[in-house]
Design a protein around this motif. Structure first.
Motif, mmCIF file in Angstrom:
data_model
loop_
_atom_site.group_PDB
_atom_site.id
_atom_site.type_symbol
_atom_site.label_atom_id
_atom_site.label_comp_id
_atom_site.label_asym_id
_atom_site.label_seq_id
_atom_site.Cartn_x
_atom_site.Cartn_y
_atom_site.Cartn_z
ATOM 1 N N SER A 35 0.842 -1.196 0.000
ATOM 2 C CA SER A 35 0.000 0.000 0.000
ATOM 3 C C SER A 35 0.873 1.240 0.000
ATOM 4 C CB SER A 35 -0.914 0.009 1.228
ATOM 5 O OG SER A 35 -1.587 1.252 1.342
ATOM 6 N N GLN A 36 0.451 2.244 -0.755
ATOM 7 C CA GLN A 36 1.149 3.524 -0.757
ATOM 8 C C GLN A 36 1.015 4.230 0.586
ATOM 9 O OE1 GLN A 36 -0.431 5.691 -4.127
ATOM 10 N NE2 GLN A 36 -0.048 3.969 -5.514
ATOM 11 N N GLY A 37 0.033 3.838 1.397
ATOM 12 C CA GLY A 37 -0.172 4.449 2.704
ATOM 13 C C GLY A 37 0.522 3.733 3.835
ATOM 14 N N TRP A 67 -5.647 0.797 3.860
ATOM 15 C CA TRP A 67 -4.953 1.873 4.575
ATOM 16 C C TRP A 67 -5.310 3.255 4.021
ATOM 17 C CZ3 TRP A 67 -3.799 -0.051 8.834
ATOM 18 C CH2 TRP A 67 -3.111 -1.274 8.994
ATOM 19 N N ASP A 68 -6.262 3.319 3.121
ATOM 20 C CA ASP A 68 -6.593 4.608 2.503
ATOM 21 C C ASP A 68 -7.058 5.651 3.528
ATOM 22 O OD1 ASP A 68 -5.959 3.458 0.101
ATOM 23 O OD2 ASP A 68 -7.981 3.529 -0.752
ATOM 24 N N TYR A 69 -7.615 5.181 4.643
ATOM 25 C CA TYR A 69 -8.156 6.117 5.633
ATOM 26 C C TYR A 69 -7.059 6.904 6.359
ATOM 27 C CZ TYR A 69 -6.762 3.096 9.540
ATOM 28 O OH TYR A 69 -6.045 2.375 10.453
ATOM 29 N N TRP A 72 -4.013 9.075 2.632
ATOM 30 C CA TRP A 72 -3.617 9.008 1.219
ATOM 31 C C TRP A 72 -4.312 7.823 0.580
ATOM 32 C CZ3 TRP A 72 -1.698 11.717 -2.621
ATOM 33 C CH2 TRP A 72 -1.220 11.057 -3.766
ATOM 34 N N LYS A 73 -5.093 8.092 -0.463
ATOM 35 C CA LYS A 73 -5.775 7.021 -1.173
ATOM 36 C C LYS A 73 -4.834 6.416 -2.195
ATOM 37 C CE LYS A 73 -10.012 5.894 -3.656
ATOM 38 N NZ LYS A 73 -11.296 6.396 -4.194
ATOM 39 N N ASP A 74 -4.530 5.127 -2.047
ATOM 40 C CA ASP A 74 -3.617 4.433 -2.960
ATOM 41 C C ASP A 74 -4.139 4.537 -4.391
ATOM 42 O OD1 ASP A 74 -2.342 2.186 -4.465
ATOM 43 O OD2 ASP A 74 -1.471 1.725 -2.518
ATOM 44 N N THR A 75 -3.316 5.059 -5.276
ATOM 45 C CA THR A 75 -3.751 5.316 -6.654
ATOM 46 C C THR A 75 -3.817 4.057 -7.507
ATOM 47 O OG1 THR A 75 -1.468 5.783 -7.357
ATOM 48 C CG2 THR A 75 -2.785 7.644 -6.581
ATOM 49 N N LEU A 76 -3.293 2.935 -7.013
ATOM 50 C CA LEU A 76 -3.263 1.689 -7.783
ATOM 51 C C LEU A 76 -4.092 0.574 -7.135
ATOM 52 C CD1 LEU A 76 0.577 1.661 -8.530
ATOM 53 C CD2 LEU A 76 -1.238 2.264 -10.146
ATOM 54 N N ALA A 77 -4.630 0.840 -5.960
ATOM 55 C CA ALA A 77 -5.291 -0.209 -5.183
ATOM 56 C C ALA A 77 -6.645 -0.581 -5.771
ATOM 57 C CB ALA A 77 -5.463 0.237 -3.736
ATOM 58 N N ASN A 180 3.730 7.997 3.990
ATOM 59 C CA ASN A 180 4.859 8.090 3.052
ATOM 60 C C ASN A 180 4.928 9.449 2.358
ATOM 61 O OD1 ASN A 180 6.050 5.474 3.329
ATOM 62 N ND2 ASN A 180 4.285 4.614 2.261
ATOM 63 N N LYS A 181 4.371 10.463 2.975
ATOM 64 C CA LYS A 181 4.351 11.795 2.393
ATOM 65 C C LYS A 181 5.757 12.246 1.982
ATOM 66 C CE LYS A 181 3.136 16.606 3.405
ATOM 67 N NZ LYS A 181 2.559 17.546 4.419
ATOM 68 N N GLY A 182 5.868 12.715 0.733
ATOM 69 C CA GLY A 182 7.140 13.205 0.226
ATOM 70 C C GLY A 182 8.006 12.151 -0.435
ATOM 71 N N ARG A 183 7.584 10.887 -0.372
ATOM 72 C CA ARG A 183 8.372 9.812 -0.989
ATOM 73 C C ARG A 183 7.850 9.531 -2.390
ATOM 74 N NH1 ARG A 183 9.871 5.190 3.395
ATOM 75 N NH2 ARG A 183 11.413 4.818 1.767
#
Length: 245
Positions: A35-37, A67-69, A72-77, A180-183
């Motif tokens: 997850s991106q979050g 983990w979107d809550y 950050w909403k995962d753009t690929l999930a 993961n803000k900024g990554r």
């Protein structure tokens, strides 16, 4: 006469060298639920990029949405991938659903960033074999993908489902919020869907589908031959990936 023979042999040798190398049969399929979050996921994502470069491994990223809550909403999930991860947990009866989680050959759960654990799982689920127990080959011609399955020896199951998974070879995502803000994270072989194309009941089998369907939403595709147990994914018997993956 001798010079002509030498020229002929040289031409034959050159032709052999120019022939495309046969794809190496895979020994394992590794599925990363990520997850991106999730702040713990980038090392696992990087490890999957490494596995995606190995010809003997079919590596897949399944981005999940639970983990979107966190901001950050995962753009690929996709919810379908979350359901697949949960179905694996129910099939194992351990109810362990987490990120980053790597599932090896449809059976063994591992921490997605733990290379040693994953390599051990590959050895264990392979039971000493150098490849998966059933050969799966793919060919594409005139807009049609042909999937050929060959039973070459003793197999643990003779009933399985045939799936085609469109994938994005590589996707780089700048993450603007959440843990993961900024990554900026690069994901390899990102699954874009799962399409069942038939059933296998042992022996040789052949399936066809439009190439556009195999790649829909991606730029390549993977074929899985997977046992289904109580409507849940189980052992993977065979796999193949399209050229370039």
């Amino acid at each position: 006469m001798a010079s002509r023979l030498k020229l002929l042999l040289a031409a034959i040798g050159l032709a052999v060298l120019l022939q495309p190398a046969l794809a190496e049969p895979p020994r394992a399929v590794v599925e990363l639920f990520t997850s991106q979050g999730c702040s713990n996921c980038p090392p696992a994502d990087a490890l999957l990029v490494e596995y995606s470069r190995r010809p003997d491994i079919v590596a897949l990223s399944f981005p999940v949405n639970y983990w979107d809550y966190l901001g950050w909403k995962d753009t690929l999930a996709h919810a379908e991938f979350t359901n697949r991860q949960k179905d694996y947990a129910h099939a194992r009866s351990d109810r362990q659903v987490f990120t980053p989680q790597m599932i090896v050959n449809g059976k063994k759960s591992c921490i997605g960033s733990d290379r040693a654990q994953i390599e051990k799982a590959i050895q264990m689920t392979g039971k000493g074999r150098s490849t998966l127990p059933v050969d799966v080959a793919i060919a594409e011609q005139n807009g049609t993908v042909t999937v050929s399955i060959t039973e070459t020896g003793e197999v643990p199951h003779r009933n399985a489902e045939v799936w085609v998974l469109p994938v994005l070879r590589s996707q780089t995502v700048p993450i603007e919020r959440g843990e993961n803000k900024g990554r900026t994270v690069t994901y390899a072989n990102v699954v874009r869907g799962l399409k069942r194309i038939g059933e296998w009941h042992g022996g040789p089998a052949r399936f066809e589908l439009p190439a556009e369907t195999a790649r829909r939403g991606g730029d390549g595709f993977v074929v899985l031959l997977q046992v289904e147990e109580n409507d849940r994914p189980g052992m993977i018997l065979g796999a193949a990936k399209s050229p370039g993956l």
